[in-house]
Design an enzyme around this catalytic site. Structure first.
Site, PDB file in Angstrom:
ATOM      1  N   TYR A  95       0.850  -1.188   0.000  1.00 44.57           N
ATOM      2  CA  TYR A  95       0.000   0.000   0.000  1.00 44.57           C
ATOM      3  C   TYR A  95       0.884   1.235   0.000  1.00 44.57           C
ATOM      4  O   TYR A  95       1.924   1.259  -0.635  1.00 44.57           O
ATOM      5  CB  TYR A  95      -1.009  -0.038   1.162  1.00 44.57           C
ATOM      6  CG  TYR A  95      -2.215   0.805   0.827  1.00 44.57           C
ATOM      7  CD1 TYR A  95      -3.095   0.395  -0.172  1.00 44.57           C
ATOM      8  CD2 TYR A  95      -2.436   2.031   1.420  1.00 44.57           C
ATOM      9  CE1 TYR A  95      -4.173   1.174  -0.554  1.00 44.57           C
ATOM     10  CE2 TYR A  95      -3.514   2.825   1.046  1.00 44.57           C
ATOM     11  CZ  TYR A  95      -4.372   2.386   0.057  1.00 44.57           C
ATOM     12  OH  TYR A  95      -5.425   3.173  -0.328  1.00 44.57           O
ATOM     13  N   ARG A 135      -9.728  10.555  -7.149  1.00 40.82           N
ATOM     14  CA  ARG A 135      -8.839  11.353  -6.294  1.00 40.82           C
ATOM     15  C   ARG A 135      -7.945  10.389  -5.518  1.00 40.82           C
ATOM     16  O   ARG A 135      -8.224  10.021  -4.396  1.00 40.82           O
ATOM     17  CB  ARG A 135      -9.644  12.210  -5.324  1.00 40.82           C
ATOM     18  CG  ARG A 135      -8.816  13.217  -4.543  1.00 40.82           C
ATOM     19  CD  ARG A 135      -9.627  13.871  -3.451  1.00 40.82           C
ATOM     20  NE  ARG A 135     -10.047  12.914  -2.439  1.00 40.82           N
ATOM     21  CZ  ARG A 135      -9.273  12.516  -1.421  1.00 40.82           C
ATOM     22  NH1 ARG A 135      -8.050  12.973  -1.294  1.00 40.82           N
ATOM     23  NH2 ARG A 135      -9.732  11.652  -0.531  1.00 40.82           N
ATOM     24  N   LYS A 194      -6.549  -1.848  -0.289  1.00 40.90           N
ATOM     25  CA  LYS A 194      -7.328  -1.576   0.926  1.00 40.90           C
ATOM     26  C   LYS A 194      -7.854  -2.867   1.537  1.00 40.90           C
ATOM     27  O   LYS A 194      -7.790  -3.074   2.753  1.00 40.90           O
ATOM     28  CB  LYS A 194      -8.491  -0.633   0.610  1.00 40.90           C
ATOM     29  CG  LYS A 194      -8.100   0.817   0.448  1.00 40.90           C
ATOM     30  CD  LYS A 194      -7.779   1.455   1.795  1.00 40.90           C
ATOM     31  CE  LYS A 194      -7.464   2.932   1.642  1.00 40.90           C
ATOM     32  NZ  LYS A 194      -7.229   3.604   2.939  1.00 40.90           N
ATOM     33  N   GLU A 217     -13.937   4.518  -1.597  1.00 41.56           N
ATOM     34  CA  GLU A 217     -12.524   4.876  -1.475  1.00 41.56           C
ATOM     35  C   GLU A 217     -12.087   5.742  -2.654  1.00 41.56           C
ATOM     36  O   GLU A 217     -12.319   5.407  -3.819  1.00 41.56           O
ATOM     37  CB  GLU A 217     -11.661   3.610  -1.432  1.00 41.56           C
ATOM     38  CG  GLU A 217     -10.196   3.867  -1.175  1.00 41.56           C
ATOM     39  CD  GLU A 217      -9.913   4.406   0.222  1.00 41.56           C
ATOM     40  OE1 GLU A 217      -8.949   5.180   0.371  1.00 41.56           O
ATOM     41  OE2 GLU A 217     -10.654   4.043   1.151  1.00 41.56           O
ATOM     42  N   ASP A 218     -11.462   6.874  -2.331  1.00 49.31           N
ATOM     43  CA  ASP A 218     -10.831   7.740  -3.324  1.00 49.31           C
ATOM     44  C   ASP A 218     -11.793   8.215  -4.413  1.00 49.31           C
ATOM     45  O   ASP A 218     -11.517   8.119  -5.609  1.00 49.31           O
ATOM     46  CB  ASP A 218      -9.612   7.060  -3.944  1.00 49.31           C
ATOM     47  CG  ASP A 218      -8.443   7.026  -2.983  1.00 49.31           C
ATOM     48  OD1 ASP A 218      -8.288   7.974  -2.201  1.00 49.31           O
ATOM     49  OD2 ASP A 218      -7.675   6.043  -2.992  1.00 49.31           O
ATOM     50  N   ASP A 267     -13.801   5.729   3.751  1.00 49.96           N
ATOM     51  CA  ASP A 267     -12.551   5.751   4.513  1.00 49.96           C
ATOM     52  C   ASP A 267     -11.841   7.089   4.407  1.00 49.96           C
ATOM     53  O   ASP A 267     -11.244   7.564   5.367  1.00 49.96           O
ATOM     54  CB  ASP A 267     -11.634   4.624   4.041  1.00 49.96           C
ATOM     55  CG  ASP A 267     -10.315   4.623   4.780  1.00 49.96           C
ATOM     56  OD1 ASP A 267     -10.332   4.659   6.022  1.00 49.96           O
ATOM     57  OD2 ASP A 267      -9.257   4.598   4.118  1.00 49.96           O
ATOM     58  N   ASP A 268     -11.890   7.721   3.239  1.00 48.73           N
ATOM     59  CA  ASP A 268     -11.213   9.012   3.062  1.00 48.73           C
ATOM     60  C   ASP A 268     -11.780  10.065   4.000  1.00 48.73           C
ATOM     61  O   ASP A 268     -11.053  10.949   4.453  1.00 48.73           O
ATOM     62  CB  ASP A 268     -11.346   9.494   1.617  1.00 48.73           C
ATOM     63  CG  ASP A 268     -10.752   8.516   0.638  1.00 48.73           C
ATOM     64  OD1 ASP A 268      -9.554   8.237   0.742  1.00 48.73           O
ATOM     65  OD2 ASP A 268     -11.497   8.012  -0.214  1.00 48.73           O
ATOM     66  N   ASN A 302      -0.255  13.008   1.363  1.00 51.60           N
ATOM     67  CA  ASN A 302       0.669  12.052   0.786  1.00 51.60           C
ATOM     68  C   ASN A 302       0.443  11.982  -0.725  1.00 51.60           C
ATOM     69  O   ASN A 302      -0.553  12.505  -1.215  1.00 51.60           O
ATOM     70  CB  ASN A 302       0.512  10.670   1.461  1.00 51.60           C
ATOM     71  CG  ASN A 302      -0.894  10.110   1.395  1.00 51.60           C
ATOM     72  OD1 ASN A 302      -1.585  10.243   0.384  1.00 51.60           O
ATOM     73  ND2 ASN A 302      -1.330   9.505   2.472  1.00 51.60           N
TER      74      ASN A 302
END
Length: 535
Positions: free
Chosen positions: A89, A142, A160, A231-232, A254-255, A394
């Protein structure tokens, strides 16, 4: 039979098949004569990895191992999470995403597209595992500060879900990664002949909403009780879809929620050093997207739980983005940002914002590398004996400051965490241990609790509880070293403890969908995945 078992990641043991198994499965002559233990096989894996030239090649090797022998893959990851989690990851997966079309070997999970609209149920039924308990789905809108990378985001849901198992021992059989291809605005990718996705513009909002409505409904029908982990997704979509579905299905983002929870966990730990209540803090966010407002919203809820007035809690939080301070008379704000748009004079200089607002906490989710410059850090240090500074963006190049900068510019006083793992720093004859506010402390534990207790819905309260439980895993001795998060070396033990606490919370509040056992800890131990070969 022979081909099937050797090609099955879940059944294959490679050289660990014993003599009887080889005879019964007609494997004699098809494998080397040696009968290896799992430990010996892991030794061979480590030697292969040692000989790889760089981390992306190690990533490719590990993913191929997962395709070939799932047990050996997870045994390797869980044997040394500090070494291997960064390889499967963050940060390695950022490079894997950028090169995805060029390093693609074989399909992983499912690839749904906008062209399947109207028949998503039928397509989902193509997945061979019928007892799916978690889906992690991304649109690639994203990714890790990389922006819109379309189908190149496919490794994200894979990674993930691998962390569900590697960090919290969630059984891997019921996990399904999905990339939902809605098109991309990334011209460079569309011009790449090896790009694996649709070379079309992104869907308009109404069409995307209709596609997501169908997807969520299809999941509930094909895989009843399945939890959807978003996610994302692009910032506004991430917020909207969480709000749109969290009352009608078992979903989380999660974000937004995982990020907010892990940041809250680190702040709770930091306050055990500085003293004071969360509700007494003043917080400046550099970055006002879905992550920033999501963290802010969860901080407000946690402050309210401490007894603070909601309006007062919101007034203690100030947002700053690429256009400057979020103030009441700006006309470019979304609904999430308006709650923190205070009646203040505009300001585009972050250091001046710090000097004016006098925050006790500075949180960076801006993706602007170097935004926390020397002046900003020194301003925080002048205001606070132990300034709490989180540079969360990050990959590494996007971090608002490095650990060494935070400690050097604060004369070693900062309580610092980042979104990536920085090395320890020696300053003034002392060693500082920067924290990594990585969501992997939270979302795998939350998912293990969901897997065990089967709630019908989850909300921010569960993630606030997860933050408190995570903070409790940091010992006093570690806090004295400046550590804000538990050791990654004991990640499975830590997350099973967090998940067990969350299960107790779900039972206490009558949110669980299963009968409460007499001994929750023993029951949890019986549910978790152990990477070993069945006889």
């Amino acid at each position: 039979m022979t081909t099937e078992i050797l090609n099955s990641a879940t059944r294959n043991k490679d050289t660990a098949f014993n003599k009887k198994e080889r005879e019964e499965a007609q494997l004699e002559g098809l494998l080397p004569p040696v009968i290896d233990s799992l430990e010996t096989q892991m030794q061979r894996v480590l030697e292969h990895l040692h000989n790889k030239p760089d981390d992306i090649e190690k990533y490719i090797y590990l993913q191929e191992l997962a395709d070939r022998n799932e047990t050996l893959f997870f045994a390797t990851l869980m044997s040394d999470p500090v070494t291997f989690i960064p390889l499967v990851y963050d940060p390695t997966i950022a490079d894997a995403c950028m090169k995805y079309g060029h390093i693609y070997r074989r399909p992983k999970g499912m690839y749904l597209t906008r062209e399947m609209k109207g028949r998503l149920k039928d397509v989902l039924r193509n997945w061979p595992q019928k007892e799916v308990q978690f889906i992690c789905v991304s649109s690639g809108g994203r990714i890790l500060g990389l922006g819109d990378i379309g189908a190149n985001g496919a490794p994200i849901p894979v990674g993930k879900l691998q962390l569900y198992t590697a960090c919290a021992a969630v059984p891997p059989q019921g996990l399904l990664p999905i990339h939902l291809d809605i098109g991309t605005g990334n011209k460079k990718l569309k011009d790449d002949p090896l790009y694996t996705g649709l070379r079309e513009a992104k869907l308009e909002q109404q069409a995307l909403d209709e596609l997501l409505d169908e997807f969520v409904a299809a999941v509930q029908e094909v895989f009843p009780g399945c939890c959807i982990h978003f996610e994302d997704w692009e910032g506004n979509d991430a917020i909207r879809y969480l709000q749109r579905y969290q009352q009608q299905a078992l979903v989380y983002n999660d974000d937004i929620q995982g990020t907010a929870s892990v940041v809250l966990a680190g702040l709770i730990t930091a306050l055990q050093t500085t003293g004071g209540k969360l509700s007494d803090q003043r917080v400046v966010f550099a970055g006002a997207g879905s992550a920033g407002t999501g963290i802010a919203n969860m901080l407000v809820e946690a402050m309210v739980q401490e007894g603070a007035d909601r309006h007062k809690a919101q007034s203690a939080i100030t947002l700053f983005d690429k256009n400057g301070l979020i103030v009441a008379d700006r006309d470019d704000l979304n609904d999430s940002q308006r709650a923190y748009a205070h009646d203040m004079q505009p300001e585009s200089d972050l250091q001046k914002v710090v000097e004016r607002v006098k925050p006790t906490m500075l949180i960076g989710v801006s993706t602007q590398g170097g935004l926390f410059d020397e002046g900003v850090v020194k301003a925080m240090s002048k205001l606070n004996d132990r300034p709490i500074i989180f540079a969360l963006s990050n990959p590494t190049k996007n971090a608002e400051c490095t650990a060494s900068q935070a400690y050097e510019w604060s004369d070693g006083k900062a309580l610092f965490a980042a979104g990536v793992q920085f090395d320890e720093v020696k300053i003034k004859d002392q060693t500082r241990y920067p924290g990594q506010a990585n969501n992997f402390y939270i979302f795998p534990a939350v998912s293990l609790a969901i897997y065990a207790a089967r709630p019908a819905r989850v909300d921010d309260k569960l993630f606030i509880e997860a933050a408190r439980l995570c903070s409790q895993q940091v010992s006093k001795a570690d806090r004295e070293k400046g550590k804000l998060y538990p050791s990654q070396a004991d990640i499975v033990k830590t997350e099973v403890a967090i998940a067990t606490g969350l299960v107790r919370y779900l039972f206490k509040h009558d949110l669980a969908g299963v009968e409460q056992p007499k001994d929750i800890e023993s029951w949890m131990q019986g549910l978790i995945y152990q990477p070993s070969y069945s006889s």
